[in-house]
Design a protein around this motif. Structure first.
Motif, PDB file in Angstrom:
ATOM      1  N   ILE A  54      11.753   5.762  -1.213  1.00 16.54           N
ATOM      2  CA  ILE A  54      10.640   5.624  -0.272  1.00 16.54           C
ATOM      3  C   ILE A  54      11.083   5.591   1.193  1.00 16.54           C
ATOM      4  N   GLY A  55      12.273   5.112   1.472  1.00 15.52           N
ATOM      5  CA  GLY A  55      12.739   5.013   2.853  1.00 15.52           C
ATOM      6  C   GLY A  55      12.350   3.687   3.483  1.00 15.52           C
ATOM      7  N   GLY A  56      12.649   3.553   4.739  1.00  9.34           N
ATOM      8  CA  GLY A  56      12.360   2.312   5.456  1.00  9.34           C
ATOM      9  C   GLY A  56      12.896   2.365   6.870  1.00  9.34           C
ATOM     10  N   GLU A  57      13.019   1.203   7.482  1.00  9.53           N
ATOM     11  CA  GLU A  57      13.517   1.069   8.853  1.00  9.53           C
ATOM     12  C   GLU A  57      12.723   1.908   9.841  1.00  9.53           C
ATOM     13  N   GLU A  93       0.834  -1.210   0.000  1.00 13.06           N
ATOM     14  CA  GLU A  93       0.000   0.000   0.000  1.00 13.06           C
ATOM     15  C   GLU A  93       0.871   1.264   0.000  1.00 13.06           C
ATOM     16  N   SER A  94       1.935   1.268   0.806  1.00 16.27           N
ATOM     17  CA  SER A  94       2.843   2.417   0.878  1.00 16.27           C
ATOM     18  C   SER A  94       3.554   2.638  -0.449  1.00 16.27           C
ATOM     19  N   ILE A  95       3.995   1.551  -1.066  1.00 20.02           N
ATOM     20  CA  ILE A  95       4.698   1.650  -2.347  1.00 20.02           C
ATOM     21  C   ILE A  95       3.764   2.198  -3.421  1.00 20.02           C
ATOM     22  N   GLU A  96       2.524   1.741  -3.420  1.00 16.60           N
ATOM     23  CA  GLU A  96       1.546   2.239  -4.402  1.00 16.60           C
ATOM     24  C   GLU A  96       1.314   3.739  -4.224  1.00 16.60           C
ATOM     25  N   ARG A  97       1.135   4.189  -2.978  1.00 17.65           N
ATOM     26  CA  ARG A  97       0.940   5.622  -2.707  1.00 17.65           C
ATOM     27  C   ARG A  97       2.163   6.421  -3.120  1.00 17.65           C
ATOM     28  N   PHE A  98       3.355   5.907  -2.804  1.00 16.52           N
ATOM     29  CA  PHE A  98       4.603   6.572  -3.160  1.00 16.52           C
ATOM     30  C   PHE A  98       4.710   6.739  -4.676  1.00 16.52           C
ATOM     31  N   ASN A  99       4.461   5.664  -5.414  1.00 20.94           N
ATOM     32  CA  ASN A  99       4.550   5.725  -6.881  1.00 20.94           C
ATOM     33  C   ASN A  99       3.513   6.676  -7.469  1.00 20.94           C
ATOM     34  N   GLN A 100       2.328   6.707  -6.902  1.00 24.45           N
ATOM     35  CA  GLN A 100       1.283   7.627  -7.361  1.00 24.45           C
ATOM     36  C   GLN A 100       1.713   9.073  -7.138  1.00 24.45           C
TER      37      GLN A 100
END
Length: 180
Positions: A128-131, A108-115
Motif C-alpha cells: 500500500i505504501g506510506g510516508e 479507509e485507504s486499507i479497505e480500498r486497497f484490499n478491495q
C-alpha cells in the motif's frame, strides 16, 4: 471653552455607544486539531485552509506525484491518495524544508486497497505504501510549483515559504481532505 466641553461630551458619547469589534485570531500555541481544516483539490492544484467556522482563510498552489491525478493504488505509483486524513507528525526536513506527515494509510485507504487487490486491479503482491505528507521543494526549486510540475512520490508539495506558513499554523491532528 464651552465648545471644548461639548466636543469632549460628544466624543465620550460616541466612544461609549460604539462597538469596537476586533477580529479574533488564534495563536498557533492555542490552536488545536479542530481549529483548522485543510482541503486539497487535485484538479485545481490547490490547498485551501478553513477555520473552525468554515470560513476560508487561504489558498496555496500545490503539486503532486504523478501527472495522472487519480487515487493512489499502491506503493510506487507516485499517485497522491484521496480521502480524509489528519496531520500525524511534523518536522523540519533536510531536503524539503518542512514535512507534515498525514496518517496514510488509514482504515479507509486499507479497505480500498484490499478491495482493489481482490478485484485484480493491482497485483496481489503489491504494497500500500506510506510516508505521505505535505512538504516544500528542493532548495531554489519553487519554480516547480509555478509550472505545475508533479514531481513527488505521492506527497503534496508547495513553495518553501508556504510550507513554513502552514507548518507554523496547523497543529498535529488537523483534518486534511484530499479530493480529485
Amino acid at each position: 471653552m464651552k465648545s471644548l466641553a461639548y466636543l469632549i461630551l460628544f466624543a465620550a458619547m460616541i466612544l461609549t455607544s460604539t462597538s469596537f469589534r476586533t477580529h479574533k485570531t488564534t495563536s498557533p500555541l492555542t490552536a488545536d486539531r479542530n481549529t483548522y481544516s485543510v482541503y486539497i483539490i487535485k484538479s485545481e492544484y490547490a490547498l485551501k485552509v478553513y477555520d473552525s467556522t468554515g470560513e476560508w482563510m487561504a489558498t496555496y498552489p500545490v503539486v503532486f506525484g504523478n501527472k495522472d491525478l487519480g487515487d493512489k493504488m499502491m506503493q510506487g505509483d507516485r499517485k497522491t491518495p484521496e480521502g480524509v486524513f489528519h496531520i500525524a507528525a511534523k518536522r523540519k526536513h533536510e531536503k524539503w524544508n518542512r514535512f507534515m506527515m498525514i496518517d496514510y494509510p488509514n482504515a479507509e485507504s486499507i479497505e480500498r486497497f484490499n478491495q482493489r487487490k481482490a478485484e485484480g486491479l493491482i497485483p496481489s503482491g503489491a504494497k500500500i505504501g506510506g510516508e505521505i505528507g505535505i512538504h516544500g521543494t528542493w532548495p531554489h526549486e519553487d519554480y516547480a510549483i509555478d509550472q505545475y510540475r508533479n514531481w513527488t512520490e505521492g506527497c503534496i508539495s508547495t513553495k518553501n515559504q508556504y510550507v513554513q506558513e502552514l507548518y507554523d499554523l496547523l497543529p498535529v491532528g488537523t483534518r486534511v481532505e484530499i479530493r480529485p
